[in-house]
Structure formats: structure tokens, C-alpha cells
Design a protein around this motif. Structure first.
Motif, PDB file in Angstrom:
ATOM      1  N   THR A  79       0.834  -1.207   0.000  1.00  0.00           N
ATOM      2  CA  THR A  79       0.000   0.000   0.000  1.00  0.00           C
ATOM      3  C   THR A  79       0.867   1.255   0.000  1.00  0.00           C
ATOM      4  O   THR A  79       0.930   1.986  -0.978  1.00  0.00           O
ATOM      5  N   ASN A  80       1.586   1.499   1.082  1.00  0.00           N
ATOM      6  CA  ASN A  80       2.389   2.717   1.178  1.00  0.00           C
ATOM      7  C   ASN A  80       3.486   2.826   0.121  1.00  0.00           C
ATOM      8  O   ASN A  80       3.968   3.921  -0.154  1.00  0.00           O
ATOM      9  N   ARG A  81       3.873   1.705  -0.469  1.00  0.00           N
ATOM     10  CA  ARG A  81       4.971   1.711  -1.445  1.00  0.00           C
ATOM     11  C   ARG A  81       4.499   1.404  -2.865  1.00  0.00           C
ATOM     12  O   ARG A  81       5.322   1.288  -3.767  1.00  0.00           O
ATOM     13  N   ALA A  82       3.208   1.247  -3.086  1.00  0.00           N
ATOM     14  CA  ALA A  82       2.691   0.677  -4.330  1.00  0.00           C
ATOM     15  C   ALA A  82       2.596   1.682  -5.478  1.00  0.00           C
ATOM     16  O   ALA A  82       1.519   1.963  -5.997  1.00  0.00           O
ATOM     17  N   GLY A  83       3.733   2.225  -5.896  1.00  0.00           N
ATOM     18  CA  GLY A  83       3.744   3.155  -7.018  1.00  0.00           C
ATOM     19  C   GLY A  83       5.094   3.831  -7.139  1.00  0.00           C
ATOM     20  O   GLY A  83       5.948   3.707  -6.262  1.00  0.00           O
ATOM     21  N   SER A  84       5.290   4.540  -8.236  1.00  0.00           N
ATOM     22  CA  SER A  84       6.515   5.347  -8.353  1.00  0.00           C
ATOM     23  C   SER A  84       6.531   6.403  -7.265  1.00  0.00           C
ATOM     24  O   SER A  84       7.586   6.764  -6.733  1.00  0.00           O
ATOM     25  N   VAL A  85       5.359   6.934  -6.933  1.00  0.00           N
ATOM     26  CA  VAL A  85       5.125   7.704  -5.716  1.00  0.00           C
ATOM     27  C   VAL A  85       3.771   7.273  -5.173  1.00  0.00           C
ATOM     28  O   VAL A  85       2.893   6.835  -5.922  1.00  0.00           O
ATOM     29  N   VAL A  86       3.618   7.365  -3.862  1.00  0.00           N
ATOM     30  CA  VAL A  86       2.322   7.138  -3.214  1.00  0.00           C
ATOM     31  C   VAL A  86       2.165   8.288  -2.227  1.00  0.00           C
ATOM     32  O   VAL A  86       2.492   8.170  -1.046  1.00  0.00           O
ATOM     33  N   LEU A  87       1.695   9.412  -2.714  1.00  0.00           N
ATOM     34  CA  LEU A  87       1.663  10.657  -1.944  1.00  0.00           C
ATOM     35  C   LEU A  87       0.433  10.687  -1.044  1.00  0.00           C
ATOM     36  O   LEU A  87      -0.701  10.647  -1.520  1.00  0.00           O
ATOM     37  N   GLN A  88       0.688  10.767   0.252  1.00  0.00           N
ATOM     38  CA  GLN A  88      -0.388  10.733   1.237  1.00  0.00           C
ATOM     39  C   GLN A  88      -0.735  12.163   1.660  1.00  0.00           C
ATOM     40  O   GLN A  88       0.134  12.906   2.121  1.00  0.00           O
ATOM     41  N   ILE A  89      -2.004  12.521   1.495  1.00  0.00           N
ATOM     42  CA  ILE A  89      -2.458  13.881   1.823  1.00  0.00           C
ATOM     43  C   ILE A  89      -3.500  13.797   2.932  1.00  0.00           C
ATOM     44  O   ILE A  89      -4.544  13.159   2.767  1.00  0.00           O
ATOM     45  N   GLU A  90      -3.227  14.426   4.054  1.00  0.00           N
ATOM     46  CA  GLU A  90      -4.175  14.481   5.165  1.00  0.00           C
ATOM     47  C   GLU A  90      -4.771  15.886   5.235  1.00  0.00           C
ATOM     48  O   GLU A  90      -4.059  16.857   5.510  1.00  0.00           O
ATOM     49  N   ALA A  91      -6.067  15.987   4.976  1.00  0.00           N
ATOM     50  CA  ALA A  91      -6.753  17.273   5.115  1.00  0.00           C
ATOM     51  C   ALA A  91      -7.242  17.425   6.552  1.00  0.00           C
ATOM     52  O   ALA A  91      -7.832  16.493   7.115  1.00  0.00           O
ATOM     53  N   LEU A  92      -6.967  18.564   7.146  1.00  0.00           N
ATOM     54  CA  LEU A  92      -7.436  18.846   8.503  1.00  0.00           C
ATOM     55  C   LEU A  92      -8.948  19.005   8.467  1.00  0.00           C
ATOM     56  O   LEU A  92      -9.481  20.043   8.051  1.00  0.00           O
ATOM     57  N   PHE A  93      -9.648  17.945   8.885  1.00  0.00           N
ATOM     58  CA  PHE A  93     -11.111  17.980   8.780  1.00  0.00           C
ATOM     59  C   PHE A  93     -11.719  16.785   9.492  1.00  0.00           C
ATOM     60  O   PHE A  93     -11.129  15.707   9.537  1.00  0.00           O
ATOM     61  N   PHE A  94     -12.909  16.982  10.041  1.00  0.00           N
ATOM     62  CA  PHE A  94     -13.788  15.882  10.441  1.00  0.00           C
ATOM     63  C   PHE A  94     -15.221  16.353  10.205  1.00  0.00           C
ATOM     64  O   PHE A  94     -15.495  17.565  10.221  1.00  0.00           O
ATOM     65  N   PRO A  95     -16.143  15.445   9.937  1.00  0.00           N
ATOM     66  CA  PRO A  95     -17.516  15.854   9.648  1.00  0.00           C
ATOM     67  C   PRO A  95     -18.135  16.620  10.822  1.00  0.00           C
ATOM     68  O   PRO A  95     -17.977  16.241  11.985  1.00  0.00           O
ATOM     69  N   TYR A  96     -18.808  17.704  10.483  1.00  0.00           N
ATOM     70  CA  TYR A  96     -19.492  18.574  11.436  1.00  0.00           C
ATOM     71  C   TYR A  96     -18.517  19.286  12.380  1.00  0.00           C
ATOM     72  O   TYR A  96     -18.823  19.535  13.545  1.00  0.00           O
ATOM     73  N   CYS A  97     -17.354  19.596  11.829  1.00  0.00           N
ATOM     74  CA  CYS A  97     -16.446  20.449  12.595  1.00  0.00           C
ATOM     75  C   CYS A  97     -16.970  21.884  12.536  1.00  0.00           C
ATOM     76  O   CYS A  97     -17.655  22.283  11.595  1.00  0.00           O
ATOM     77  N   ARG A  98     -16.620  22.637  13.549  1.00  0.00           N
ATOM     78  CA  ARG A  98     -17.092  24.018  13.644  1.00  0.00           C
ATOM     79  C   ARG A  98     -15.897  24.957  13.654  1.00  0.00           C
ATOM     80  O   ARG A  98     -14.921  24.744  14.370  1.00  0.00           O
ATOM     81  N   VAL A  99     -15.982  25.985  12.818  1.00  0.00           N
ATOM     82  CA  VAL A  99     -14.973  27.038  12.785  1.00  0.00           C
ATOM     83  C   VAL A  99     -15.725  28.348  12.960  1.00  0.00           C
ATOM     84  O   VAL A  99     -16.494  28.758  12.088  1.00  0.00           O
ATOM     85  N   GLY A 100     -15.520  28.988  14.116  1.00  0.00           N
ATOM     86  CA  GLY A 100     -16.336  30.154  14.437  1.00  0.00           C
ATOM     87  C   GLY A 100     -17.773  29.715  14.659  1.00  0.00           C
ATOM     88  O   GLY A 100     -18.045  28.856  15.501  1.00  0.00           O
ATOM     89  N   THR A 101     -18.673  30.250  13.870  1.00  0.00           N
ATOM     90  CA  THR A 101     -20.084  29.864  13.983  1.00  0.00           C
ATOM     91  C   THR A 101     -20.519  28.943  12.841  1.00  0.00           C
ATOM     92  O   THR A 101     -21.649  28.498  12.807  1.00  0.00           O
TER      93      THR A 101
END
Length: 284
Positions: free
Chosen positions: A97-119
Motif C-alpha cells: 500500500t504505502n509503497r505501491a507506485g513510483s510515488v504514493v503521496l499521502q495527503i491528510e486534510a485537517l477535517f472531520f464531519p461537522y467540525c465548527r470554525v467560528g459559527t
């Protein structure tokens, strides 16, 4: 060679670099999902700096390549593009999985469902501003990852996995689409951004000296005619057929060359790239 480190990203190298296996270039879309929330009970978004410190410290063993803040457009990179990271489960003896390609670029977006930012409450990643996505997409694409989803763009938090597709097809995958993994993120992901069409230069590029032959008809010649007159170098007996190269153009262009300081054979009336660039003939 593309940039090993994404331009504009903060670099926090956690070390433990290792090569990938080669094969179809891939990128994996994750969300951090560091808290659980619901529509009835939204929860404040975890600060970006908290996740950055986690992946650079105690969470280095599962750090992705890129931590992305889609609200502010910040990026932090923890390993170079040509190294595997460890954001995916990779069972011993199973499908890579982590090695399965010429690159295997892992992107983590800062997010979870129903997160609140301000209001404001955000149910899906695509509800956020997705700031910086165009820069992120461009960097990933520079490593040969095509702007495609071999198993379909994620639209919900369900799993859709195919080991054969994973092994054979380059492109973007959701964490929910990677073999041996049980996570169901990212739930959604922004659409690919089309590259802007190349802007038309303000001035006509030099068409080459061979372009300027007797009888050549072109709007480029008409535009040149106007510029020579505007520069006080018009030596035309008539302005009829201004789009056809003739002796009047040759005399006028020679006057332009002399105005620039050329003499002798360098002012023979045949355009050259330097004098042409200085004439600023509008692009037609």
C-alpha cells in the motif's frame, strides 16, 4: 525533476525515508478525523498546529507526506515525495500500500464531519474553502499522478475497494478505496482544477526572417505597418494593401533599424528578432 518538497509548504522532516516499489503513481486522500461530531452536536476544529506537532512528534510513525489546512491554505510536509510514508495499513505479505507506485503521496486534510470554525459548521470537506487545493493538485500532478479517480471520486463515507484496480491504475484514491485498510474517509474531495489557458502575449512573436517575402499577405504585416508609421519610420508611398509585404515595408523597416542605431547590412530592411521585439507589434 519535480520538487521533492512542495513549494510553500513548511518542511518538518521526520526522517525514516524509504523508497517506493515503482509502478502507477498514486495519491491518497485522507481527512484527519481527530474528533467525532454530529449535526446535532458539532465540535470545534482542532488547531492545525496541534496536528502538525503530532505528526512531527508522537505520530511520526503514521505521518503523511502533506498535512493540508483547507480553511487557511497552510501545508506541512513530513517526508519527501520520493519516500513512502506510513499513513496506510500495510499488512505483512499482503498487497503493498504505502509503497505501491513510483510515488504514493499521502495527503491528510485537517477535517472531520461537522467540525465548527467560528459559527460555521462543515459537514463535508468540500464545504470548506479548500484553500490551496490548486497548488496541492499541481504539485501532486508534477509527480506523474493523473487527475483521475480510478475507483470514482469519493462522495460518501463508505468503502469501495478493488485490489486489481489499485495494483494497475494510477491516479487519486480515497483512504476508503485502499486494500487492507478499513477507514472510510475522506467522504468528499474537491474537484480537479483545470490548468488556465496560456495567456496570449501582448506583442506578436518574431515570425522569422523568411516570413518577410515579397507578396506575403498577413495581419502581422498590417500591424507592423501601423507601428512603423507610429514610430515615424513610415516610408510608404501608399497605405493600400497594408497587409502585403513589399518595397515600402522594406524601406520603412530599414528606417526603424537606423533609428535603433543599426547601420550598413544590419539596416537592410529585413526584420530581425531584436529589432522586432523593440517595435512592439501588437499580437494579432
Amino acid at each position: 525533476m519535480p520538487d521533492l518538497w512542495m513549494p510553500g509548504a513548511t518542511r518538518l522532516d521526520v526522517g525514516d525515508h524509504a523508497p517506493t516499489d515503482g509502478g502507477p503513481a498514486k495519491a491518497i486522500a485522507h481527512v484527519t478525523w481527530d474528533r467525532n461530531a454530529t449535526a446535532a452536536k458539532p465540535v470545534d476544529l482542532v488547531p492545525y498546529t496541534n496536528l502538525r506537532s503530532y505528526f512531527a512528534g508522537g505520530g511520526a510513525g503514521v505521518a503523511p507526506h502533506i498535512l493540508w489546512d483547507p480553511f487557511e491554505g497552510h501545508f506541512t510536509q513530513f517526508v519527501p515525495a520520493n519516500s513512502r510514508s506510513k499513513s496506510l495499513v500495510d499488512a505483512a505479505g499482503g498487497t503493498r500500500t504505502n509503497r505501491a507506485g513510483s510515488v504514493v503521496l499521502q495527503i491528510e486534510a485537517l477535517f472531520f464531519p461537522y467540525c465548527r470554525v467560528g459559527t460555521q459548521v462543515y459537514a463535508k470537506l468540500t464545504d470548506t474553502p479548500c484553500k490551496g487545493w490548486d497548488e496541492l493538485q499541481a504539485w501532486v500532478h508534477s509527480w506523474g499522478v493523473p487527475n483521475t479517480w480510478p475507483m470514482g471520486k469519493p462522495v460518501d463515507f463508505t468503502s469501495h475497494r478493488s485490489e486489481s484496480t489499485w495494483e494497475k491504475s494510477a491516479g487519486w484514491y480515497g483512504h476508503s478505496q485502499v486494500p487492507e485498510n478499513t477507514h472510510q474517509d475522506p467522504g468528499s474531495w474537491p474537484s480537479f482544477v483545470s490548468a488556465p489557458a496560456p495567456s496570449k502575449p501582448a506583442y506578436e512573436p518574431f515570425p522569422g526572417a523568411s516570413f518577410f517575402t515579397a507578396g506575403r499577405r498577413s495581419p502581422i504585416i498590417a500591424a507592423m505597418h501601423k507601428r512603423l508609421v507610429a514610430e515615424g519610420c513610415g516610408r510608404y508611398k501608399s497605405h493600400a494593401n497594408a497587409d502585403v509585404w513589399g518595397s515600402g515595408d522594406e524601406r520603412s523597416y530599414a528606417a526603424w533599424q537606423r533609428k535603433l542605431g543599426y547601420t550598413g547590412s544590419a539596416a537592410d530592411g529585413t526584420p530581425g528578432p531584436t529589432s522586432w521585439a523593440k517595435l512592439h507589434v501588437p499580437n494579432v
